[in-house]
Design a protein around this motif. Structure first.
Motif, mmCIF file in Angstrom:
data_model
loop_
_atom_site.group_PDB
_atom_site.id
_atom_site.type_symbol
_atom_site.label_atom_id
_atom_site.label_comp_id
_atom_site.label_asym_id
_atom_site.label_seq_id
_atom_site.Cartn_x
_atom_site.Cartn_y
_atom_site.Cartn_z
ATOM 1 N N UNK A 111 0.863 -1.174 0.000
ATOM 2 C CA UNK A 111 0.000 0.000 0.000
ATOM 3 C C UNK A 111 0.904 1.230 0.000
ATOM 4 N N UNK A 112 0.527 2.244 -0.784
ATOM 5 C CA UNK A 112 1.223 3.532 -0.774
ATOM 6 C C UNK A 112 0.204 4.589 -0.360
ATOM 7 N N UNK A 113 0.553 5.353 0.678
ATOM 8 C CA UNK A 113 -0.296 6.460 1.126
ATOM 9 C C UNK A 113 0.576 7.713 1.145
ATOM 10 N N UNK A 114 0.215 8.689 0.311
ATOM 11 C CA UNK A 114 1.011 9.911 0.180
ATOM 12 C C UNK A 114 0.818 10.835 1.384
ATOM 13 N N UNK A 115 1.726 11.804 1.577
ATOM 14 C CA UNK A 115 1.782 12.579 2.821
ATOM 15 C C UNK A 115 0.535 13.368 3.191
ATOM 16 N N UNK A 116 -0.212 13.858 2.212
ATOM 17 C CA UNK A 116 -1.361 14.705 2.529
ATOM 18 C C UNK A 116 -2.638 13.965 2.879
ATOM 19 N N UNK A 117 -2.674 12.655 2.708
ATOM 20 C CA UNK A 117 -3.891 11.881 2.956
ATOM 21 C C UNK A 117 -4.215 11.843 4.447
ATOM 22 N N UNK A 118 -5.509 11.754 4.747
ATOM 23 C CA UNK A 118 -5.981 11.620 6.121
ATOM 24 C C UNK A 118 -6.818 10.349 6.191
ATOM 25 N N UNK A 119 -6.405 9.427 7.062
ATOM 26 C CA UNK A 119 -7.082 8.142 7.217
ATOM 27 C C UNK A 119 -7.606 8.067 8.644
ATOM 28 N N UNK A 120 -8.870 7.715 8.817
ATOM 29 C CA UNK A 120 -9.497 7.678 10.137
ATOM 30 C C UNK A 120 -9.124 6.463 10.958
ATOM 31 N N UNK A 135 -7.088 -0.974 5.195
ATOM 32 C CA UNK A 135 -6.641 -0.672 3.836
ATOM 33 C C UNK A 135 -5.880 -1.903 3.355
ATOM 34 N N UNK A 136 -6.500 -2.666 2.471
ATOM 35 C CA UNK A 136 -5.943 -3.957 2.050
ATOM 36 C C UNK A 136 -4.782 -3.775 1.073
ATOM 37 N N UNK A 137 -4.103 -4.873 0.776
ATOM 38 C CA UNK A 137 -2.884 -4.826 -0.033
ATOM 39 C C UNK A 137 -3.131 -4.244 -1.424
ATOM 40 N N UNK A 138 -2.065 -3.694 -1.984
ATOM 41 C CA UNK A 138 -2.044 -3.175 -3.351
ATOM 42 C C UNK A 138 -3.017 -2.011 -3.563
ATOM 43 N N UNK A 139 -3.100 -1.101 -2.593
ATOM 44 C CA UNK A 139 -3.900 0.115 -2.737
ATOM 45 C C UNK A 139 -2.979 1.324 -2.820
ATOM 46 N N UNK A 140 -3.493 2.389 -3.427
ATOM 47 C CA UNK A 140 -2.756 3.643 -3.546
ATOM 48 C C UNK A 140 -3.671 4.767 -3.097
ATOM 49 N N UNK A 141 -3.165 5.651 -2.224
ATOM 50 C CA UNK A 141 -3.951 6.769 -1.709
ATOM 51 C C UNK A 141 -3.172 8.051 -1.976
ATOM 52 N N UNK A 142 -3.758 8.932 -2.801
ATOM 53 C CA UNK A 142 -3.090 10.175 -3.166
ATOM 54 C C UNK A 142 -3.208 11.200 -2.037
ATOM 55 N N UNK A 143 -2.679 12.394 -2.239
ATOM 56 C CA UNK A 143 -2.573 13.417 -1.184
ATOM 57 C C UNK A 143 -3.896 13.994 -0.713
ATOM 58 N N UNK A 144 -4.742 14.441 -1.623
ATOM 59 C CA UNK A 144 -5.975 15.128 -1.257
ATOM 60 C C UNK A 144 -7.116 14.130 -1.125
ATOM 61 N N UNK A 145 -6.954 13.222 -0.166
ATOM 62 C CA UNK A 145 -7.936 12.161 0.085
ATOM 63 C C UNK A 145 -8.248 12.158 1.571
ATOM 64 N N UNK A 146 -9.536 12.014 1.896
ATOM 65 C CA UNK A 146 -9.957 11.902 3.288
ATOM 66 C C UNK A 146 -10.779 10.626 3.430
#
Length: 157
Positions: A28-37, A42-53
């Motif tokens: 999984x890759x989660x970029x610096x600007x993302x906010x995860x509750x 978050x299962x394997x092989x996912x990508x989360x960009x910066x402007x994501x909540x």
């Protein structure tokens, strides 16, 4: 049980805001600007960009990419290989001034392989069928299927 989030050793999590008890699996890759509750999976092989909540108690199954502008409220389920898009007129190396917001409201579920076009809102507790192509807003509690997705009923009448 620890309140610390679990981040698999093979994940690349750059975000500073990962909620307690959230689990982030391998590749999984989660970029610096993302906010995860809190309490997310978050299962394997996912990508989360910066402007994501991502809200609390959200499940994102394998193979999902959450691009800039995606908002997942609490208790959302995103099935495997769901495709979110965020640019209504994509061109290589030509970016919009701002990406449209795509919002999945509280308690909604999206079936595997569905495609969600940019700027739509999926209503609270709605269900998107597997493989559906969502081109417009989905009403609260609606069940939608097909291409383009259309309402076939409602949950919790």
């Amino acid at each position: 049980m620890s309140d610390e989030p679990f981040v698999h050793a093979l994940a690349d999590v750059q975000a500073l805001h990962i909620g307690p008890r959230t689990r982030v699996w391998q590749f999984v890759v989660i970029l610096p600007g993302a906010v995860i509750g809190a309490d997310c999976n978050i299962c394997s092989h996912c990508f989360v960009e910066n402007d994501v909540v991502v809200g609390d108690r959200v499940t994102v199954k394998s193979g999902v990419q959450l691009w800039d502008g995606v908002r997942l409220e609490d208790d959302v389920f995103v099935g495997p290989n769901v495709t979110f898009t965020n640019d209504p007129f994509p061109r290589s190396r030509a970016y919009p001034v701002a990406f449209p917001q795509t919002v999945v409201r509280s308690g909604a579920s999206i079936g595997g392989g569905a495609t969600i076009l940019p700027g739509v809102e999926i209503g609270a507790r709605a269900m998107v069928g597997a493989g559906a192509v969502v081109t417009k807003n989905v009403p609260e509690r609606a069940i939608v299927v097909g291409n383009p997705a259309s309402v076939i009923g409602y949950v919790d009448p």
